[in-house]
Write a protein that holds these residues in place. Structure first.
Motif, mmCIF file in Angstrom:
data_model
loop_
_atom_site.group_PDB
_atom_site.id
_atom_site.type_symbol
_atom_site.label_atom_id
_atom_site.label_comp_id
_atom_site.label_asym_id
_atom_site.label_seq_id
_atom_site.Cartn_x
_atom_site.Cartn_y
_atom_site.Cartn_z
ATOM 1 N N ASP A 195 0.785 -1.224 0.144
ATOM 2 C CA ASP A 195 0.107 -0.022 -0.012
ATOM 3 C C ASP A 195 0.831 1.088 -0.029
ATOM 4 O OD1 ASP A 195 -2.729 1.196 2.271
ATOM 5 O OD2 ASP A 195 -1.899 1.850 0.349
ATOM 6 N N LEU A 196 1.043 1.824 -1.189
ATOM 7 C CA LEU A 196 1.948 2.945 -1.437
ATOM 8 C C LEU A 196 1.499 4.248 -0.678
ATOM 9 C CD1 LEU A 196 3.396 2.570 -5.024
ATOM 10 C CD2 LEU A 196 4.612 1.947 -2.679
ATOM 11 N N GLU A 197 0.028 4.445 -0.569
ATOM 12 C CA GLU A 197 -0.438 5.470 -0.057
ATOM 13 C C GLU A 197 -0.251 5.741 1.242
ATOM 14 O OE1 GLU A 197 -4.451 5.496 -2.673
ATOM 15 O OE2 GLU A 197 -4.414 5.575 -0.554
ATOM 16 N N ASN A 198 0.337 4.814 2.308
ATOM 17 C CA ASN A 198 0.737 5.133 3.590
ATOM 18 C C ASN A 198 2.169 4.906 3.965
ATOM 19 O OD1 ASN A 198 -1.992 5.212 4.277
ATOM 20 N ND2 ASN A 198 -2.228 2.997 4.308
ATOM 21 N N ILE A 199 2.992 5.118 2.934
ATOM 22 C CA ILE A 199 4.421 4.805 2.810
ATOM 23 C C ILE A 199 5.073 6.197 2.160
ATOM 24 C CG2 ILE A 199 6.464 3.517 2.347
ATOM 25 C CD1 ILE A 199 4.713 1.209 2.188
ATOM 26 N N THR A 200 5.803 6.653 3.051
ATOM 27 C CA THR A 200 6.747 7.737 2.565
ATOM 28 C C THR A 200 8.206 7.644 2.308
ATOM 29 O OG1 THR A 200 5.528 9.504 3.552
ATOM 30 C CG2 THR A 200 7.495 10.091 2.887
ATOM 31 N N MET A 201 8.393 7.306 0.938
ATOM 32 C CA MET A 201 9.698 6.757 0.796
ATOM 33 C C MET A 201 10.844 7.805 0.377
ATOM 34 S SD MET A 201 8.371 4.398 -2.389
ATOM 35 C CE MET A 201 7.115 3.031 -2.057
ATOM 36 N N VAL A 202 10.652 9.172 1.210
ATOM 37 C CA VAL A 202 11.815 10.041 1.104
ATOM 38 C C VAL A 202 11.862 10.298 2.531
ATOM 39 C CG1 VAL A 202 11.937 10.793 -1.139
ATOM 40 C CG2 VAL A 202 10.441 11.843 0.567
ATOM 41 N N THR A 203 13.332 10.764 3.159
ATOM 42 C CA THR A 203 13.180 11.339 4.470
ATOM 43 C C THR A 203 13.820 12.751 4.373
ATOM 44 O OG1 THR A 203 15.667 10.596 4.179
ATOM 45 C CG2 THR A 203 14.291 8.906 5.213
ATOM 46 N N GLU A 204 14.157 13.176 3.123
ATOM 47 C CA GLU A 204 14.167 14.672 3.021
ATOM 48 C C GLU A 204 13.734 15.074 1.602
ATOM 49 O OE1 GLU A 204 18.333 15.224 3.991
ATOM 50 O OE2 GLU A 204 18.895 14.428 1.863
ATOM 51 N N PHE A 205 13.693 16.317 1.395
ATOM 52 C CA PHE A 205 13.505 17.011 0.060
ATOM 53 C C PHE A 205 14.649 17.928 -0.280
ATOM 54 C CE2 PHE A 205 9.011 16.156 1.495
ATOM 55 C CZ PHE A 205 8.560 15.507 0.590
ATOM 56 N N ILE A 206 14.858 18.091 -1.536
ATOM 57 C CA ILE A 206 15.676 19.086 -1.893
ATOM 58 C C ILE A 206 14.997 20.197 -2.826
ATOM 59 C CG2 ILE A 206 17.603 19.531 -3.716
ATOM 60 C CD1 ILE A 206 18.314 16.456 -3.533
ATOM 61 N N ILE A 207 14.950 21.294 -2.066
ATOM 62 C CA ILE A 207 14.400 22.719 -2.488
ATOM 63 C C ILE A 207 15.315 23.333 -3.625
ATOM 64 C CG2 ILE A 207 13.484 24.811 -1.938
ATOM 65 C CD1 ILE A 207 12.780 23.641 0.876
ATOM 66 N N LEU A 208 14.855 23.406 -4.825
ATOM 67 C CA LEU A 208 15.745 24.081 -5.726
ATOM 68 C C LEU A 208 15.951 25.801 -5.620
ATOM 69 C CD1 LEU A 208 14.769 22.263 -9.046
ATOM 70 C CD2 LEU A 208 16.589 21.802 -7.633
ATOM 71 N N GLY A 209 15.116 26.235 -5.041
ATOM 72 C CA GLY A 209 15.259 27.406 -4.914
ATOM 73 C C GLY A 209 14.571 28.393 -5.993
ATOM 74 N N LEU A 210 15.262 29.638 -6.461
ATOM 75 C CA LEU A 210 14.596 30.412 -7.239
ATOM 76 C C LEU A 210 15.787 30.536 -8.773
ATOM 77 C CD1 LEU A 210 13.664 33.600 -5.427
ATOM 78 C CD2 LEU A 210 12.309 32.061 -6.619
ATOM 79 N N SER A 211 16.892 29.896 -8.344
ATOM 80 C CA SER A 211 17.770 30.063 -9.651
ATOM 81 C C SER A 211 19.227 28.947 -9.335
ATOM 82 C CB SER A 211 18.588 31.323 -9.802
ATOM 83 O OG SER A 211 19.633 31.354 -10.791
ATOM 84 N N ASP A 212 19.372 28.281 -10.150
ATOM 85 C CA ASP A 212 20.659 27.365 -10.139
ATOM 86 C C ASP A 212 21.773 27.937 -10.645
ATOM 87 O OD1 ASP A 212 20.040 27.345 -12.757
ATOM 88 O OD2 ASP A 212 19.745 25.276 -13.024
ATOM 89 N N LYS A 213 21.853 29.429 -10.823
ATOM 90 C CA LYS A 213 23.073 30.072 -11.289
ATOM 91 C C LYS A 213 23.913 30.420 -10.291
ATOM 92 C CE LYS A 213 21.066 31.418 -15.607
ATOM 93 N NZ LYS A 213 20.726 32.648 -16.412
#
Length: 307
Positions: free
Chosen positions: A2-20
């Motif tokens: 049951d994938l709906e009750n499982i979170t497969m990440v422990t952290e996120f990556i926030i790209l922000g406003l620019s990658d330069k």
């Protein structure tokens, strides 16, 4: 499984406003300036409202609550964004992301209701000036403010709880500058229809009634102003409401456009631009639009500094 009750990440990556890399310092300085102006402007409103008895009126009472909301909302988003610009560390824990989403939605909901209370206050001041002190007495103002803070966070709890039941198994990269609702729904690898439906239910039960009260209040206000015979009287009456009407119009236009649409039509770049205006520029401009151009506040600042 049951994938709906499982979170497969422990952290996120926030790209922000620019990658330069070359843009990071410039963006850091711009948002640091916005952050400091927001804090200073709103703290001035709260300080002079508390310190000067002449500003112990319903309008400034609600303004101080609005300023407090803007400070909390800004502090929920910008410090993490400044850290991303300065250190390049774009990670945020799953729990941190959920807390950020919860606080953001809660403060937005509170601001929505405070703006409604302010619209009713302006209606009472313009349409019932002789009974204004009776209608907007201290007890009523405290109850309206307390209800705004309590009820404003109820939808946030419901929506955030729904998000925690989603799975993020395909990617953990958020193409945004904070953990906003729509980017998270876009990122989920499970069905988000239930959460999106919940957002529309919240809008129907809270946002639409709040907007309706504001709209009806200003319909009566405009009608009352038009019945004033003297041009000077019309100008003075409208000046008491024009600032609030400006902020309410921008607030609802951006808010409704950002959240009341299907996730499939969501544009990341468009969402970033709207969120920057909604989350950073509006809290910064609110004190200026509402009060810092007001002679009463300017005189109150001088008196407080003089003391």
């Amino acid at each position: 499984m049951d994938l709906e009750n499982i979170t497969m990440v422990t952290e996120f990556i926030i790209l922000g406003l620019s990658d330069k890399p070359k843009m990071q310092v410039s963006l850091f300085l711009v948002f640091l300036l916005i952050y400091l102006i927001t804090l200073l402007g709103n703290l001035v409103i709260i300080t002079v409202t508390c310190a000067d008895p002449r500003l112990h009126t319903p309008m400034y009472f609600f303004l101080s609550n609005l300023s407090l909301t803007d400070i909390f909302c800004t502090c929920t988003i910008i410090p993490k964004l400044l850290r991303i610009f300065l250190s390049g560390d774009k990670t945020i824990s799953y729990a941190g992301c959920i807390v950020q989403l919860y606080l953001f939605l809660g403060f937005v909901g509170t601001e929505d209701l405070l703006l409604t209370a302010m619209a009713f206050d302006r209606y009472a001041a313009v349409c019932n000036p002789l009974r204004y002190s009776l209608i907007m007495n201290h007890r009523v103002c405290v109850l309206l403010a307390a209800a705004s803070w309590i009820i404003g966070f109820l939808p946030s709890e419901t929506i955030t709880a729904s998000v925690t039941h989603l799975s993020f198994c395909a990617s953990n990269v958020i193409d945004h500058f904070f953990c906003d609702l729509m980017p998270l729904l876009k990122l989920s690898c499970t069905d988000t229809d239930h959460t999106q439906s919940m957002v529309f239910v919240v809008a129907a039960l809270m946002v639409v009634p709040a907007f309706s009260v504001t709209l009806v209040s200003y319909t009566y206000i405009v009608s009352a102003i038009l019945r004033i015979r003297s041009a000077e009287g019309k100008r003075k009456a409208f000046s008491t409401c024009s600032s609030h009407l400006t902020v309410v119009s921008v607030y609802y236009f951006l808010g409704l456009f950002m959240y009341l649409r299907p996730a499939s039509t969501y544009s990341q770049e468009q969402g970033k631009i709207l969120s920057v205006v909604f989350m950073t520029l509006i809290p910064m401009l609110n004190p200026i639009i509402y009060s810092l151009r007001n002679k009463e506040v300017k005189n109150a600042v001088r008196r407080v500094i003089g003391k």
